[in-house]
Enzyme design. Structure first.
Site, PDB file in Angstrom:
ATOM      1  N   ASP A  17       0.880  -1.174   0.000  1.00  0.00           N
ATOM      2  CA  ASP A  17       0.000   0.000   0.000  1.00  0.00           C
ATOM      3  C   ASP A  17       0.916   1.222   0.000  1.00  0.00           C
ATOM      4  O   ASP A  17       1.540   1.542   1.016  1.00  0.00           O
ATOM      5  CB  ASP A  17      -0.895   0.015   1.241  1.00  0.00           C
ATOM      6  CG  ASP A  17      -1.982  -1.074   1.222  1.00  0.00           C
ATOM      7  OD1 ASP A  17      -1.696  -2.183   0.711  1.00  0.00           O
ATOM      8  OD2 ASP A  17      -3.085  -0.819   1.740  1.00  0.00           O
ATOM      9  N   LYS A  21      -6.899   3.377  -3.412  1.00  0.00           N
ATOM     10  CA  LYS A  21      -7.301   3.385  -2.001  1.00  0.00           C
ATOM     11  C   LYS A  21      -7.502   4.827  -1.556  1.00  0.00           C
ATOM     12  O   LYS A  21      -6.733   5.709  -1.940  1.00  0.00           O
ATOM     13  CB  LYS A  21      -6.191   2.692  -1.195  1.00  0.00           C
ATOM     14  CG  LYS A  21      -6.348   2.717   0.320  1.00  0.00           C
ATOM     15  CD  LYS A  21      -5.244   1.885   0.979  1.00  0.00           C
ATOM     16  CE  LYS A  21      -5.163   2.147   2.477  1.00  0.00           C
ATOM     17  NZ  LYS A  21      -4.091   1.393   3.133  1.00  0.00           N
ATOM     18  N   LYS A  65     -10.249   0.409  -2.423  1.00  0.00           N
ATOM     19  CA  LYS A  65     -10.144   0.184  -0.968  1.00  0.00           C
ATOM     20  C   LYS A  65     -10.413   1.477  -0.199  1.00  0.00           C
ATOM     21  O   LYS A  65      -9.557   2.343  -0.127  1.00  0.00           O
ATOM     22  CB  LYS A  65      -8.749  -0.355  -0.615  1.00  0.00           C
ATOM     23  CG  LYS A  65      -8.524  -0.547   0.906  1.00  0.00           C
ATOM     24  CD  LYS A  65      -7.147  -1.136   1.201  1.00  0.00           C
ATOM     25  CE  LYS A  65      -6.819  -1.109   2.688  1.00  0.00           C
ATOM     26  NZ  LYS A  65      -5.481  -1.681   2.991  1.00  0.00           N
TER      27      LYS A  65
END
Length: 333
Positions: A165, A233, A269
């Site tokens: 991430d 995300k 996300k």
């Protein structure tokens, strides 16, 4: 300072869109249609009012658990804390052994080896089926040099992270240096490659609360996908506002448009501030209505959360037994 001059990388996806150089990329991103903020917020507001029938409520609770990246991202994290997080990921509720497992545990790069050891994992092929995700790239600020961000990523991947991430450079995004944002994502994507040619999955964190406008969030979502992100995300969870339903709907629409254009599915996300089952259910409805139910699968949708699991387990026990357990029944981290 002495930054490396970034050469422009023509990714496979850029090529697919006929983008062969920096000017073409910038022109593509600048010419995306603007976002109708009022329309977007009213769509999100409408989705928030839908409810699920009782029969599908228990299915929804199980699904939420399977979509969670169970997360600990504190300066005080220890190997022991990561081991307890993994234990909870593997057995969310000991009194109901059929409770599903979460999708992944998400930790800092120096904690990856402890998560991998506790899971018995090597690239998600452990008995648990739970992936190890790691926030790399000078998370959460992203304020470091590209060399350090690449080293951070490579280290996490070498230690066994299945997923990375990364954070984008929001300063560059806000000041219009979009080629820098793109170049860093492409470089981190390359750093996710393992010696055997497989990739750790790359989730690109936009930090939507800092980008501030829907137009910029949309532009950075497209940029992240074209540069090679597997997921987009919303947030690090360290900045307010974090995930909002409207922002997530916007990102889902980008992913829907990308799929219509290329036939390729990108994940989304939302992370930060999703603490209750009833909120998470609104996100499930948003996914189903915007991109379709096939996205309600861990390889295409995740919740980044640390406390959501507890609430889901409490609601799930109520569903099964007909009454709430005492609050001390579920471990609150």
């Amino acid at each position: 300072g002495r930054g490396r001059m970034m050469t422009f990388t023509v990714t496979d996806r850029a090529q697919r869109l006929g983008i062969s150089g920096p000017e073409a990329l910038l022109s593509y991103i600048r010419n995306l249609p603007g976002v109708d903020a009022v329309g977007l917020e009213s769509r999100a507001g409408g989705l928030a009012t839908r409810s699920l029938k009782k029969s599908s409520k228990s299915g929804a609770l199980d699904l939420i658990i399977r979509l969670i990246d169970l997360t600990t991202l504190e300066g005080a994290d220890t190997a022991g804390k990561v081991r307890s997080l993994v234990a909870k990921a593997v057995t969310p509720d000991a009194s109901f052994p059929e409770t599903p497992r979460v999708a992944a545990v998400c930790v800092y790069p120096d904690m990856v080896e402890h998560a991998v050891a506790a899971l018995g994992n090597r690239h998600g092929d452990g008995v648990t089926g739970i992936a190890v995700a790691s926030v790399a790239t000078a998370f959460p600020s992203g304020r470091s040099t590209l060399d350090i961000k690449i080293a951070d990523t490579r280290y996490a991947v070498e230690m066994g992270a299945d997923e990375i991430d990364m954070v984008i450079d929001r300063g560059a995004a806000l000041s219009g240096d979009w080629l820098k944002v793109y170049g860093e994502i492409a470089a981190i994507r390359a750093a996710c490659t393992r010696p055997d040619g497989t990739h750790a999955h790359l989730k690109v964190i936009l930090e939507t609360g800092e980008l501030a406008t829907y137009d910029l969030i949309k532009q950075m979502s497209w940029l992240a996908i074209i540069a090679g992100g597997d997921f987009i995300k919303t947030s690090t969870g360290k900045v307010q506002p974090a995930a909002t339903l409207a922002t997530t709907v916007l990102m889902l629409e980008v992913v829907r448009d990308w799929f219509a254009l290329t036939g390729e599915k990108i994940g989304v996300k939302p992370a930060g501030g999703i603490r209750q089952s009833k909120d998470a259910i609104r996100y499930l409805v948003a996914v189903a209505e915007t991109v379709g139910e096939e996205w309600l699968h861990p390889h295409l949708f995740r919740f980044g959360a640390s406390s959501l699991l507890n609430d889901v387990l409490i609601q799930r026990q109520k569903f099964i037994t007909g009454h709430y357990s005492g609050p001390d029944y579920v471990t609150i981290d």
